[in-house]
Write a protein that holds these residues in place. Structure first.
Motif, PDB file in Angstrom:
ATOM      1  N   UNK A 155      -9.022 -21.084  21.885  1.00  0.00           N
ATOM      2  CA  UNK A 155      -7.743 -21.238  22.507  1.00  0.00           C
ATOM      3  C   UNK A 155      -7.181 -22.798  22.502  1.00  0.00           C
ATOM      4  N   UNK A 156      -8.267 -23.600  21.593  1.00  0.00           N
ATOM      5  CA  UNK A 156      -7.921 -25.165  21.542  1.00  0.00           C
ATOM      6  C   UNK A 156      -7.360 -25.214  20.233  1.00  0.00           C
ATOM      7  N   UNK A 157      -5.999 -24.516  20.142  1.00  0.00           N
ATOM      8  CA  UNK A 157      -5.302 -24.352  18.785  1.00  0.00           C
ATOM      9  C   UNK A 157      -3.758 -24.917  19.223  1.00  0.00           C
ATOM     10  N   UNK A 158      -3.441 -25.885  18.397  1.00  0.00           N
ATOM     11  CA  UNK A 158      -2.251 -26.343  18.306  1.00  0.00           C
ATOM     12  C   UNK A 158      -1.048 -25.523  17.821  1.00  0.00           C
ATOM     13  N   UNK A 159       0.007 -25.399  18.591  1.00  0.00           N
ATOM     14  CA  UNK A 159       1.109 -24.405  18.305  1.00  0.00           C
ATOM     15  C   UNK A 159       2.138 -25.116  16.979  1.00  0.00           C
ATOM     16  N   UNK A 160       1.742 -26.636  17.112  1.00  0.00           N
ATOM     17  CA  UNK A 160       2.358 -27.345  15.857  1.00  0.00           C
ATOM     18  C   UNK A 160       1.204 -27.958  14.916  1.00  0.00           C
ATOM     19  N   UNK A 161       1.497 -27.924  13.727  1.00  0.00           N
ATOM     20  CA  UNK A 161       0.710 -28.410  12.735  1.00  0.00           C
ATOM     21  C   UNK A 161       0.077 -29.953  12.818  1.00  0.00           C
ATOM     22  N   UNK A 162      -1.182 -30.138  12.617  1.00  0.00           N
ATOM     23  CA  UNK A 162      -1.387 -31.502  12.511  1.00  0.00           C
ATOM     24  C   UNK A 162      -0.922 -32.414  11.632  1.00  0.00           C
ATOM     25  N   UNK A 163      -0.860 -33.546  11.937  1.00  0.00           N
ATOM     26  CA  UNK A 163       0.040 -34.721  11.120  1.00  0.00           C
ATOM     27  C   UNK A 163      -0.548 -34.751   9.760  1.00  0.00           C
ATOM     28  N   UNK A 164      -2.006 -34.447   9.530  1.00  0.00           N
ATOM     29  CA  UNK A 164      -2.680 -34.283   8.259  1.00  0.00           C
ATOM     30  C   UNK A 164      -2.135 -33.405   7.371  1.00  0.00           C
ATOM     31  N   UNK A 227      -3.268 -30.782 -11.122  1.00  0.00           N
ATOM     32  CA  UNK A 227      -3.268 -29.623 -10.575  1.00  0.00           C
ATOM     33  C   UNK A 227      -2.347 -28.796 -11.202  1.00  0.00           C
ATOM     34  N   UNK A 228      -2.587 -27.265 -11.462  1.00  0.00           N
ATOM     35  CA  UNK A 228      -1.549 -26.483 -11.857  1.00  0.00           C
ATOM     36  C   UNK A 228      -0.734 -26.160 -10.744  1.00  0.00           C
ATOM     37  N   UNK A 229       0.166 -25.613 -11.214  1.00  0.00           N
ATOM     38  CA  UNK A 229       1.403 -24.854 -10.261  1.00  0.00           C
ATOM     39  C   UNK A 229       0.602 -23.654  -9.250  1.00  0.00           C
ATOM     40  N   UNK A 230      -0.339 -23.040 -10.225  1.00  0.00           N
ATOM     41  CA  UNK A 230      -1.124 -21.953  -9.655  1.00  0.00           C
ATOM     42  C   UNK A 230      -2.050 -22.549  -8.435  1.00  0.00           C
ATOM     43  N   UNK A 231      -2.653 -23.652  -8.577  1.00  0.00           N
ATOM     44  CA  UNK A 231      -3.669 -24.244  -7.589  1.00  0.00           C
ATOM     45  C   UNK A 231      -2.754 -24.659  -6.486  1.00  0.00           C
ATOM     46  N   UNK A 232      -1.689 -25.240  -7.039  1.00  0.00           N
ATOM     47  CA  UNK A 232      -0.810 -25.741  -5.708  1.00  0.00           C
ATOM     48  C   UNK A 232      -0.274 -24.749  -4.756  1.00  0.00           C
ATOM     49  N   UNK A 233       0.281 -23.829  -5.714  1.00  0.00           N
ATOM     50  CA  UNK A 233       0.759 -22.464  -4.534  1.00  0.00           C
ATOM     51  C   UNK A 233      -0.310 -22.045  -3.830  1.00  0.00           C
ATOM     52  N   UNK A 234      -1.564 -21.839  -4.287  1.00  0.00           N
ATOM     53  CA  UNK A 234      -2.741 -21.291  -3.725  1.00  0.00           C
ATOM     54  C   UNK A 234      -3.016 -22.088  -2.430  1.00  0.00           C
ATOM     55  N   UNK A 240      -0.500 -22.006   5.044  1.00  0.00           N
ATOM     56  CA  UNK A 240       0.233 -21.175   5.837  1.00  0.00           C
ATOM     57  C   UNK A 240      -0.639 -20.297   6.522  1.00  0.00           C
ATOM     58  N   UNK A 241      -1.435 -19.507   5.799  1.00  0.00           N
ATOM     59  CA  UNK A 241      -2.135 -18.320   6.536  1.00  0.00           C
ATOM     60  C   UNK A 241      -3.125 -18.789   7.466  1.00  0.00           C
ATOM     61  N   UNK A 242      -3.637 -20.007   7.547  1.00  0.00           N
ATOM     62  CA  UNK A 242      -4.601 -20.757   8.475  1.00  0.00           C
ATOM     63  C   UNK A 242      -3.798 -20.809   9.751  1.00  0.00           C
ATOM     64  N   UNK A 243      -2.869 -21.405   9.665  1.00  0.00           N
ATOM     65  CA  UNK A 243      -2.018 -21.802  10.832  1.00  0.00           C
ATOM     66  C   UNK A 243      -1.457 -20.397  11.383  1.00  0.00           C
ATOM     67  N   UNK A 244      -1.128 -19.452  10.779  1.00  0.00           N
ATOM     68  CA  UNK A 244      -0.455 -18.186  11.037  1.00  0.00           C
ATOM     69  C   UNK A 244      -1.794 -17.256  11.690  1.00  0.00           C
TER      70      UNK A 244
END
Length: 324
Positions: A155-164, A227-234, A240-244
């Motif tokens: 539960x030590x999880x922020x509801x907003x993303x870190x600045x990094x 970086x290919x567009x595919x790597x960027x999108x991944x 997105x997935x980590x935060x969700x």
């Protein structure tokens, strides 16, 4: 940073904070912990020397006892804590947001806002005390017993993303748009908003070359070629997935409370909400601190003053002179 307790004093040190005015602000913040966190009187006796502050143990222990009550789910202390937290964070956020709308050429207005930011910075950093308290095994053991499926780290999880992460996400999106006809404008927007969170300007040793849109555009174009567009999108999808996933897990764990007795359920809910809010305020505090130090670095750079070695009193005198 570290702290220790001897027979007479609670002793806190900022040993690894090398920016002088920031070091002094943090030490001063510890004097007012009871007032900021609980709305009580600050510590009457405290002594600052170098990178250390000493607080008399007979004053520290009652404050620490309130912290223990807070983490035990005490309803009244919990209510006071959240009231103070909301008030202090809203005040800091509102004051810092004004900096984005002030021209660096308007020295008087910028100086007044920076002075106000220093005052609130000093108050807000009292919440950093939880960075020392929460690793404590005694606190962890008091929160949940060994049979509980709930763990403090969950539960030590922020509801907003870190600045990094905010910085990295914005950079990745830019790399996806290097061929856009308005790429330069997007780079300028990036400099004003997310680039302040870059490691390149850690602690805001302000360097005009690093906020030069032409130079930064060149750097970003070189990165985009690797970086290919595919790597960027991944990578964007992973962010997105980590935060969700973290936030979803919190909600799932909270739902388990419905199977507990009502009294225990409410107490644990208060504890879990406290942990999430402490983590969230820390990330928000980092974001706002970075903005303050960015604009302070800019102001002092234009005055040809070194922000690393200049004392807090000297900075206040400089800002006060401009704010008249």
């Amino acid at each position: 940073m570290y702290f220790k307790i001897n027979q007479n004093f609670f002793i806190f040190s900022t040993e690894n904070i090398k920016v002088r005015y920031v070091n002094e602000l943090i030490l001063q913040s510890y004097k007012s912990m009871p007032e900021v966190i609980y709305g009580q009187e600050g510590f009457y006796f405290s002594e600052v020397r170098g990178d250390t502050i000493k607080i008399r143990l007979d004053e520290w222990l009652p404050f620490h006892q309130n912290v223990l009550h807070l983490f035990n789910g005490d309803k009244e202390i919990n209510k006071i804590f959240f009231t103070q937290l909301r008030k202090n964070m809203q005040s800091y956020k509102k004051t810092v947001s004004r900096l984005d709308n002030i021209s660096s050429k308007d020295k008087s207005t910028m100086a007044k806002s920076l002075l106000r930011c220093l005052e609130i910075f000093k108050r807000i950093h009292t919440y950093a005390v939880f960075n020392m308290i929460l690793p404590s095994e005694s606190i962890k053991n008091n929160l949940f017993n060994s049979k509980s499926p709930l763990k403090i780290d969950t539960f030590m999880v922020s509801l907003i993303e870190s600045h990094r992460i905010m910085y990295r996400r914005a950079e990745l999106k830019l790399l996806r748009q290097v061929d856009s006809p308005i790429f330069r404008k997007k780079v300028e927007h990036f400099i004003k908003n997310e680039y302040q969170f870059s490691r390149y300007i850690e602690w805001n040793f302000f360097d005009p070359l690093m906020v030069n849109p032409i130079l930064l555009e060149r750097i970003l174009r070189k990165k985009a070629k690797k970086l290919s567009n595919e790597r960027i999108d991944n990578e964007l999808n992973i962010l997105d997935k980590n935060q969700y996933t973290k936030i979803e897990y919190i909600y799932l764990e909270l739902n388990k409370l419905s199977s507990l007795k009502e009294k225990d359920s409410k107490r644990i809910y208060r504890i879990l909400t406290l942990l999430v809010n402490i983590s969230t305020q820390e990330e928000l505090r980092h974001i706002l601190d970075t903005k303050v130090m960015y604009y302070m670095g800019l102001f002092l750079f234009e005055e040809k003053i070194d922000p690393v070695r200049t004392s807090l009193n000297e900075i206040i005198e400089i800002l006060s002179a401009y704010s008249k």
